[in-house]
Design an enzyme around this catalytic site. Structure first.
Site, short mmCIF file in Angstrom:
data_model
loop_
_atom_site.label_atom_id
_atom_site.label_comp_id
_atom_site.label_asym_id
_atom_site.label_seq_id
_atom_site.Cartn_x
_atom_site.Cartn_y
_atom_site.Cartn_z
N ALA A 64 -9.30 -4.93 10.68
CA ALA A 64 -9.67 -4.07 11.82
C ALA A 64 -10.43 -2.81 11.11
CB ALA A 64 -8.52 -3.45 12.78
N GLY A 109 -6.67 -7.66 10.29
CA GLY A 109 -7.12 -8.31 11.78
C GLY A 109 -8.17 -9.56 11.23
N GLU A 112 -5.56 -12.23 10.91
CA GLU A 112 -5.05 -12.61 12.25
C GLU A 112 -6.20 -13.35 13.02
OE1 GLU A 112 -4.36 -8.11 12.69
OE2 GLU A 112 -2.21 -8.50 13.12
N GLU A 132 -1.28 -3.84 6.35
CA GLU A 132 -1.29 -2.88 7.30
C GLU A 132 -0.28 -1.89 6.78
OE1 GLU A 132 -1.61 -5.94 8.31
OE2 GLU A 132 -2.90 -6.03 9.86
N1 DAK Z 1 -12.69 -0.94 8.17
C1 DAK Z 1 -13.59 -0.31 7.83
N2 DAK Z 1 -14.51 -0.32 6.80
C2 DAK Z 1 -13.99 -1.04 5.66
C3 DAK Z 1 -13.12 -2.12 5.81
C4 DAK Z 1 -12.38 -1.94 6.82
N3 DAK Z 1 -11.16 -2.59 7.33
N4 DAK Z 1 -13.15 -2.54 4.84
C5 DAK Z 1 -14.19 -2.34 4.08
N5 DAK Z 1 -14.91 -1.57 4.57
C6 DAK Z 1 -15.75 -0.85 3.97
C7 DAK Z 1 -15.67 0.17 2.92
O1 DAK Z 1 -15.15 1.41 3.49
C8 DAK Z 1 -17.02 0.17 2.38
O2 DAK Z 1 -17.98 1.09 3.34
P1 DAK Z 1 -18.93 2.04 2.34
O3 DAK Z 1 -18.00 3.12 1.41
O4 DAK Z 1 -19.73 1.22 1.77
O5 DAK Z 1 -19.56 2.85 3.53
C9 DAK Z 1 -17.62 -1.13 2.63
O6 DAK Z 1 -16.70 -1.69 3.70
C10 DAK Z 1 -17.48 -1.91 1.07
O7 DAK Z 1 -15.94 -2.06 0.84
P2 DAK Z 1 -15.56 -1.67 -0.55
O8 DAK Z 1 -16.55 -0.71 -1.09
O9 DAK Z 1 -14.14 -1.04 -0.26
O10 DAK Z 1 -15.41 -2.94 -1.18
P3 DAK Z 1 -14.81 -3.35 -2.46
O11 DAK Z 1 -15.22 -4.76 -3.15
O12 DAK Z 1 -14.44 -2.29 -3.50
O13 DAK Z 1 -13.01 -3.86 -1.71
C11 DAK Z 1 -11.69 -4.69 -0.08
C12 DAK Z 1 -13.04 -4.80 -0.94
C13 DAK Z 1 -11.78 -5.57 0.95
C14 DAK Z 1 -10.48 -4.94 -0.96
C15 DAK Z 1 -11.63 -3.09 0.39
O14 DAK Z 1 -12.67 -2.84 1.08
C16 DAK Z 1 -10.31 -2.90 1.24
O15 DAK Z 1 -9.16 -3.03 0.94
N6 DAK Z 1 -10.56 -2.86 2.35
C17 DAK Z 1 -9.87 -2.75 3.57
C18 DAK Z 1 -8.73 -3.84 3.56
C19 DAK Z 1 -7.71 -3.53 4.74
O16 DAK Z 1 -6.73 -2.77 4.49
N7 DAK Z 1 -7.81 -4.31 5.69
C20 DAK Z 1 -6.62 -4.18 6.84
C21 DAK Z 1 -7.16 -3.08 7.99
S1 DAK Z 1 -5.87 -2.76 9.00
C22 DAK Z 1 -3.44 -2.44 15.74
C23 DAK Z 1 -4.50 -2.82 15.75
C24 DAK Z 1 -5.14 -3.39 14.65
C25 DAK Z 1 -4.52 -3.52 13.43
C26 DAK Z 1 -3.18 -2.97 13.25
C27 DAK Z 1 -2.48 -2.27 14.46
N8 DAK Z 1 -2.63 -1.75 16.69
C28 DAK Z 1 -3.34 -1.19 17.63
C29 DAK Z 1 -1.27 -1.46 17.02
C30 DAK Z 1 -5.17 -4.12 12.25
C31 DAK Z 1 -4.89 -3.36 11.12
C32 DAK Z 1 -5.92 -3.71 10.11
O17 DAK Z 1 -6.61 -4.85 9.97
#
Ligand code: DAK
Length: 259
Positions: A64, A109, A112, A132
């Site tokens: 997400a 997400g 999921e 998360e």
């Molecule tokens: N959201 C927003 N931007 C993201 C992103 C994300 N999930 N993942 C990557 N990006 C963006 C980065 O910020 C970066 O943007 P710029 O800096 O270039 O503007 C661009 O994509 C490229 O990413 P990286 O530079 O970080 O690329 P790397 O190869 O170094 O790393 C990575 C890739 C996938 C390991 C890293 O980007 C990363 O860790 N991303 C986040 C992964 C993550 O934590 N995903 C889970 C998100 S939390 C809920 C509803 C929904 C949810 C929970 C609760 N409620 C309402 C109760 C769901 C939650 C989630 O999904």
């Protein structure tokens, strides 16, 4: 649609999440567009199988959108969770099978989203995880429910509590994905499976999906009763008559007509 691409190839529909600047992360807009794409599928009785993938080679969906979630209050977070859960449940309840073609990071997400599909086929570089808790939140689009139902409670708990990712090989070993293929072969393999599904009697395939999904949530007797009902329902279809007639005449049915 800006962040979601939709195309039809034969009887298969391809949905591509395309937000390359954020590794296809799901913001509200993208979730709404995904919802619209699902409505296009529901309205088209000529589509027998759907595929969901991410644009590019790096990510299926990196979660997400963290930038959008960052400043949400409790009310907004609940609405965001409701939106995601509504869309993912729609995928699960779509009458036709849906295949996730997981071409890279499937985190939060993204994992999921893949879990709401019927079948997951991953490229060798795919990575799955529910990170998360490292962001101070719980999974919010079904992760606590569908991951445990898919890989079992202990593995799901480990993945969710530790927030550590698993690679495609481990994902295959724990039953999270159906198969792993070389990255450059992913879409060919996925379309081959989709076309194989689409070549079977659509009504029967769809009733199988409903029977499995309903039965898995019910006790065995309820599930078996439901199976009997859908089995009987097939005999109201022309496709059943054509296929069985072809069999006894020792020929192959030319094609199914979804009737
Ligand atoms: N959201 C927003 N931007 C993201 C992103 C994300 N999930 N993942 C990557 N990006 C963006 C980065 O910020 C970066 O943007 P710029 O800096 O270039 O503007 C661009 O994509 C490229 O990413 P990286 O530079 O970080 O690329 P790397 O190869 O170094 O790393 C990575 C890739 C996938 C390991 C890293 O980007 C990363 O860790 N991303 C986040 C992964 C993550 O934590 N995903 C889970 C998100 S939390 C809920 C509803 C929904 C949810 C929970 C609760 N409620 C309402 C109760 C769901 C939650 C989630 O999904």
């Amino acid at each position: 649609m800006e962040n979601v691409l939709f195309e039809k190839r034969g009887h298969a529909a391809l949905i591509t999440i395309a937000r390359p600047k954020a590794l296809n992360a799901l913001n509200s807009e993208t979730l709404k567009e995904l919802n619209e794409a699902l409505d296009l599928i529901s309205a088209d009785s000529d589509i027998y199988c759907a595929i969901i993938t991410g644009a590019g080679e790096k990510a299926f969906v990196a979660g997400a959108d963290i930038s959008e979630m960052k400043d949400m209050n409790v009310f907004e977070a609940r609405n965001f969770g409701l939106l995601g859960n509504k869309v993912f449940r729609k995928i699960e309840l779509l009458s036709i099978p849906v295949i996730a073609a997981v071409n890279g990071f499937a985190l939060g997400g993204g994992c999921e989203l893949a879990l709401s599909c019927d079948i997951r086929i991953a490229s060798e570089n795919a990575k799955f995880g529910q990170p998360e808790v490292g962001l101070g939140i719980t999974p919010g689009f079904g992760g606590t429910q569908r991951l445990a139902r898919t890989v079992g409670v202990p593995k799901a708990k480990e993945m969710i509590y530790a927030g550590s990712n698993i690679n495609s090989e481990e994902a295959y070993r724990v039953g999270l994905v159906n198969r792993v293929v070389p990255s450059d072969k992913l879409m060919d393999e996925v379309f081959a499976v989709a076309n194989k599904i689409a070549a079977n009697a659509p009504i029967a395939v769809q009733l199988c999906k409903t029977a499995i999904n309903r039965g898995i949530q019910a006790d065995i007797d309820t599930g078996l009763n439901f199976e009997t009902e859908v089995f009987a329902e097939c005999f109201a279809s022309q496709d059943q008559k054509d296929a069985m007639e072809a069999f006894v005449e020792k020929r192959k049915v030319e094609r199914f007509n979804n009737k």
